[in-house]
Design a protein around this motif. Structure first.
Motif, PDB file in Angstrom:
ATOM      1  N   PHE A 122      -0.238  -6.745   2.259  1.00 21.33           N
ATOM      2  CA  PHE A 122       0.212  -7.987   1.645  1.00 21.33           C
ATOM      3  C   PHE A 122      -0.759  -8.391   0.549  1.00 21.33           C
ATOM      4  CE2 PHE A 122       1.543  -8.018   6.054  1.00 21.33           C
ATOM      5  CZ  PHE A 122       2.864  -8.413   5.981  1.00 21.33           C
ATOM      6  N   SER A 181      -2.513 -13.896  -1.338  1.00 19.54           N
ATOM      7  CA  SER A 181      -1.806 -15.188  -1.384  1.00 19.54           C
ATOM      8  C   SER A 181      -0.622 -15.207  -0.427  1.00 19.54           C
ATOM      9  CB  SER A 181      -1.359 -15.501  -2.806  1.00 19.54           C
ATOM     10  OG  SER A 181      -0.482 -14.482  -3.274  1.00 19.54           O
ATOM     11  N   ALA A 182       0.086 -14.091  -0.311  1.00 22.75           N
ATOM     12  CA  ALA A 182       1.219 -14.008   0.623  1.00 22.75           C
ATOM     13  C   ALA A 182       0.717 -14.087   2.063  1.00 22.75           C
ATOM     14  CB  ALA A 182       2.011 -12.725   0.390  1.00 22.75           C
ATOM     15  N   TRP A 183      -0.392 -13.414   2.357  1.00 21.21           N
ATOM     16  CA  TRP A 183      -0.949 -13.455   3.713  1.00 21.21           C
ATOM     17  C   TRP A 183      -1.385 -14.872   4.066  1.00 21.21           C
ATOM     18  CZ3 TRP A 183      -0.469 -11.027   7.961  1.00 21.21           C
ATOM     19  CH2 TRP A 183      -1.363 -11.244   8.997  1.00 21.21           C
TER      20      TRP A 183
END
Length: 63
Positions: A47, A50-52
């Motif tokens: 990932f 930022s997505a995590w």
């Protein structure tokens, strides 16, 4: 994605009794790796950091 050099750690929510554990590696630039601790040589998901962070924030908000 090359995850050589990843330092894996268990989720702080994983218990000590084995079972379903998630390991996360967040020491690599630009990527967070996630894998099943029971299968460390198996596949890992990757990932963007930022997505995590968004995922973890959503999960923490529900606990």
């Amino acid at each position: 994605m090359d995850l050589n050099g990843a330092r894996w750690r268990k989720s702080t929510r994983s218990g000590t009794s084995g079972g379903n554990c998630v390991e996360v590696a967040d020491n690599l630039p630009g990527v967070v790796g996630v894998r099943d601790s029971k299968n460390p040589n198996g596949p890992a998901l990757t990932f963007a950091p930022s997505a995590w962070r968004a995922f973890v924030t959503q999960i923490c908000d529900r606990i």
